[in-house]
Design a protein around this motif. Structure first.
Motif, short mmCIF file in Angstrom:
data_model
loop_
_atom_site.label_atom_id
_atom_site.label_comp_id
_atom_site.label_asym_id
_atom_site.label_seq_id
_atom_site.Cartn_x
_atom_site.Cartn_y
_atom_site.Cartn_z
N LEU A 1 33.26 10.85 46.12
CA LEU A 1 33.71 12.20 46.45
C LEU A 1 34.58 12.74 45.32
N VAL A 2 34.27 13.95 44.88
CA VAL A 2 35.15 14.69 43.98
C VAL A 2 35.65 15.90 44.75
N LEU A 3 36.93 15.90 45.09
CA LEU A 3 37.53 17.00 45.86
C LEU A 3 38.52 17.73 44.96
N THR A 4 38.34 19.04 44.80
CA THR A 4 39.18 19.83 43.91
C THR A 4 39.88 20.92 44.69
N MET A 5 41.19 21.01 44.51
CA MET A 5 41.97 22.04 45.19
C MET A 5 41.84 23.38 44.47
N ALA A 6 41.52 24.41 45.26
CA ALA A 6 41.41 25.77 44.73
C ALA A 6 42.48 26.64 45.37
N SER A 7 42.24 27.93 45.47
CA SER A 7 43.23 28.85 46.00
C SER A 7 42.57 30.19 46.31
N PHE A 8 43.11 30.88 47.31
CA PHE A 8 42.64 32.24 47.59
C PHE A 8 42.83 33.14 46.37
N GLY A 9 43.74 32.76 45.46
CA GLY A 9 43.90 33.52 44.23
C GLY A 9 42.63 33.55 43.40
N GLY A 10 41.73 32.57 43.62
CA GLY A 10 40.44 32.57 42.95
C GLY A 10 39.35 33.24 43.74
N VAL A 11 39.61 33.50 45.03
CA VAL A 11 38.66 34.21 45.88
C VAL A 11 38.80 35.71 45.68
N MET A 12 40.04 36.18 45.69
CA MET A 12 40.33 37.60 45.49
C MET A 12 41.25 37.75 44.29
N PRO A 13 40.94 38.64 43.35
CA PRO A 13 41.83 38.85 42.21
C PRO A 13 43.25 39.16 42.66
N THR A 14 44.22 38.55 41.98
CA THR A 14 45.61 38.66 42.42
C THR A 14 46.47 39.26 41.32
N PRO A 15 46.77 40.57 41.40
CA PRO A 15 47.64 41.20 40.40
C PRO A 15 49.00 40.50 40.34
N LEU A 16 49.55 40.43 39.14
CA LEU A 16 50.81 39.78 38.81
C LEU A 16 50.72 38.25 38.82
N LEU A 17 49.53 37.74 39.15
CA LEU A 17 49.23 36.31 38.96
C LEU A 17 47.87 36.20 38.27
N ALA A 18 47.62 37.09 37.32
CA ALA A 18 46.27 37.24 36.78
C ALA A 18 45.73 35.97 36.14
N THR A 19 46.52 35.30 35.33
CA THR A 19 46.03 34.10 34.65
C THR A 19 45.78 32.97 35.64
N TYR A 20 46.70 32.78 36.58
CA TYR A 20 46.51 31.76 37.62
C TYR A 20 45.27 32.09 38.45
N SER A 21 45.13 33.35 38.84
CA SER A 21 43.99 33.78 39.64
C SER A 21 42.69 33.49 38.91
N GLY A 22 42.64 33.82 37.63
CA GLY A 22 41.44 33.56 36.85
C GLY A 22 41.13 32.08 36.71
N SER A 23 42.17 31.26 36.59
CA SER A 23 41.95 29.82 36.45
C SER A 23 41.34 29.23 37.72
N LYS A 24 41.75 29.73 38.87
CA LYS A 24 41.22 29.23 40.13
C LYS A 24 39.80 29.74 40.39
N ALA A 25 39.50 30.97 39.93
CA ALA A 25 38.13 31.47 40.01
C ALA A 25 37.20 30.62 39.14
N PHE A 26 37.69 30.21 37.99
CA PHE A 26 36.93 29.31 37.12
C PHE A 26 36.58 28.02 37.86
N LEU A 27 37.55 27.45 38.56
CA LEU A 27 37.29 26.20 39.28
C LEU A 27 36.21 26.36 40.34
N GLN A 28 36.14 27.55 40.97
CA GLN A 28 35.11 27.78 41.98
C GLN A 28 33.72 27.63 41.38
N HIS A 29 33.45 28.33 40.30
CA HIS A 29 32.12 28.28 39.70
C HIS A 29 31.82 26.91 39.09
N TRP A 30 32.82 26.33 38.44
CA TRP A 30 32.62 25.00 37.84
C TRP A 30 32.31 23.97 38.91
#
Length: 329
Positions: free
Chosen positions: A185-214
Motif C-alpha cells: 500500500l502507498v498512502l499519500t496525504m493530500a488536502s482540500f487545498g488541492g481540490v479547490m484553489p486556495t487564495p493566499l495559500l497558492a503554492t501549497y494549494s498547487g503542491s497538493k493538486a500536483f499530488l492528486q494527479h501524480w
C-alpha cells in the motif's frame, strides 16, 4: 407553462426524462456516499502485509504522521519512522516499542534540504525489511496565509521540496520493494487545498493538486503489480500545521482522522469519480461530495470563502506579530 405550449410533446417528455435521470443519478450517488462513509468497510490491512511486516511513515514525529505510526504499530506492524528531528523520533520509537511490542527503526532527515543522500540512506535502512506499507505524510504549508507575490522564496522552495519532491523521492525509495513482493500500500496525504484553489495559500494549494494527479497516475501504474495506491483527501485536522487545537464535527483529531483513513482503504468516501482517491472522514466526505456534485455553484462560492477566510487569518496573524514585535512576510 404557456411557454411550453409551443414545445413539441416529445421534447418535453425528453427533457423531463433527462431531469428525472439526473435526479436519480444524484440520489444514487448520495446513497453510495453514505454507504461508503458509514456502512461498508475498507480493505483489511492484512491484505498488504502480515503482522510483523513493516510500514514506513514520513513526517512521523508529530500530528497525523505520529498517529499513523501508533495505529499501525497497534495493529502489529513494525514501523520505520522518518522525520526531521531525531530526538522526537527516538522518543516515539521508545514509546511504540514499550507499548505495542513491535520493532522500530528511525531515519532523521530534512525533506526541505532535498538531499539525495538522505533518500539513498533510507533505501539502505529498509533494504533487509519486508516493507508492506508506505505512508507519505510529510508536508509543509505557509507560515501564515500570504499573497503569492509576497511569498518568501525560501518558503516556496521548501513547500515544493517537501510536498512534491520529498513525496516522489520517498516513494521511489520504498515502492520498488512493494512491487517486488507483489502486494503493498502507498498512502499519500493530500488536502482540500488541492481540490479547490486556495487564495493566499497558492503554492501549497498547487503542491497538493500536483499530488492528486501524480498519485492517480501512480495508482494506475502499480495496480498490475498488486500494489494499492490511495490518495487521502482531508479538510482541516487539529495539528501544528493547521494551528487548530479544538476538535469539532468538521475538524477531527489526528487519532479520529487516521482511524477513519485506515478503516476505509479502497473506499472513495466523498471522492466519487476520482480514481485511487478517498475522503474517509465522514464530514470531510460529505463536503467533498457536495463540491463535486455542485461544482458549477460551489467553485465560485468556495473560492470566495477560501479567500475571505485566509485574508482574515492573515490579518489576525499580522496583528499578533506586530504585538510581539516579530516580522513576517
Amino acid at each position: 407553462m404557456a411557454a411550453l405550449d409551443h414545445v413539441p410533446q416529445p421534447a418535453v417528455l425528453g427533457l423531463a426524462a433527462i431531469g428525472a435521470g439526473y435526479a436519480l443519478f444524484k440520489f444514487g450517488s448520495f446513497v453510495r456516499l453514505l454507504l461508503s462513509l458509514f456502512v461498508l468497510p475498507g480493505a483489511s490491512l492484512s491484505k498488504f502485509g502480515d503482522k510483523g511486516s513493516w510500514a514506513v511513515i514520513t513526517g512521523a514525529s508529530d500530528g497525523i504522521g505520529k498517529e499513523y505510526a501508533l495505529q499501525l504499530a497497534r495493529k502489529g506492524f513494525n514501523v520505520v519512522l522518518v522525520s526531521r528531528t531525531e530526538s522526537k523520533l527516538r522518543s516515539l520509537a521508545a514509546e511504540i516499542e514499550a507499548t505495542h511490542k513491535v520493532q522500530t527503526r528511525i531515519h532523521a532527515m530534512d525533506f526541505a534540504a532535498n538531499n539525495d543522500a538522505d533518500f539513498t540512506a533510507l533505501s539502505q535502512l529498509i533494504a533487509d525489511l519486508d516493507v508492506a506499507i508506505l505512508i507519505n505524510n510529510v508536508g509543509f504549508s505557509h507560515s501564515i496565509p500570504v499573497p503569492f507575490l509576497q511569498t518568501p522564496a525560501d518558503e516556496m522552495r521548501d513547500i515544493i521540496n517537501i510536498n512534491c519532491l520529498g513525496t516522489l523521492k520517498a516513494t521511489r525509495a520504498v515502492a520498488p520493494k512493494l512491487v517486488a513482493r507483489r502486494r503493498g500500500l502507498v498512502l499519500t496525504m493530500a488536502s482540500f487545498g488541492g481540490v479547490m484553489p486556495t487564495p493566499l495559500l497558492a503554492t501549497y494549494s498547487g503542491s497538493k493538486a500536483f499530488l492528486q494527479h501524480w498519485s492517480t497516475a501512480l495508482g494506475a501504474e502499480l495496480a498490475p503489480a498488486g500494489v494499492t495506491v490511495q490518495l487521502v483527501q482531508s479538510y482541516l485536522v487539529t495539528s501544528a500545521m493547521s494551528k487548530i487545537r479544538r476538535a469539532s464535527a468538521t475538524i477531527p483529531t489526528p487519532k479520529a482522522f487516521v482511524k477513519a483513513a485506515l478503516s476505509k482503504i479502497g473506499r472513495s468516501g466523498g471522492a466519487q469519480g476520482v480514481a485511487y482517491t478517498s475522503t474517509p472522514f465522514w464530514s470531510h466526505g460529505i463536503m467533498h461530495w457536495a463540491i463535486g456534485s455542485f461544482v458549477g455553484i460551489m467553485n465560485g462560492v468556495t473560492l470566495k470563502f477560501n479567500r475571505d477566510m485566509h485574508e482574515s487569518i492573515r490579518k489576525r496573524a499580522l496583528r499578533k506579530a506586530e504585538r510581539e514585535g516579530k516580522k513576517v512576510a
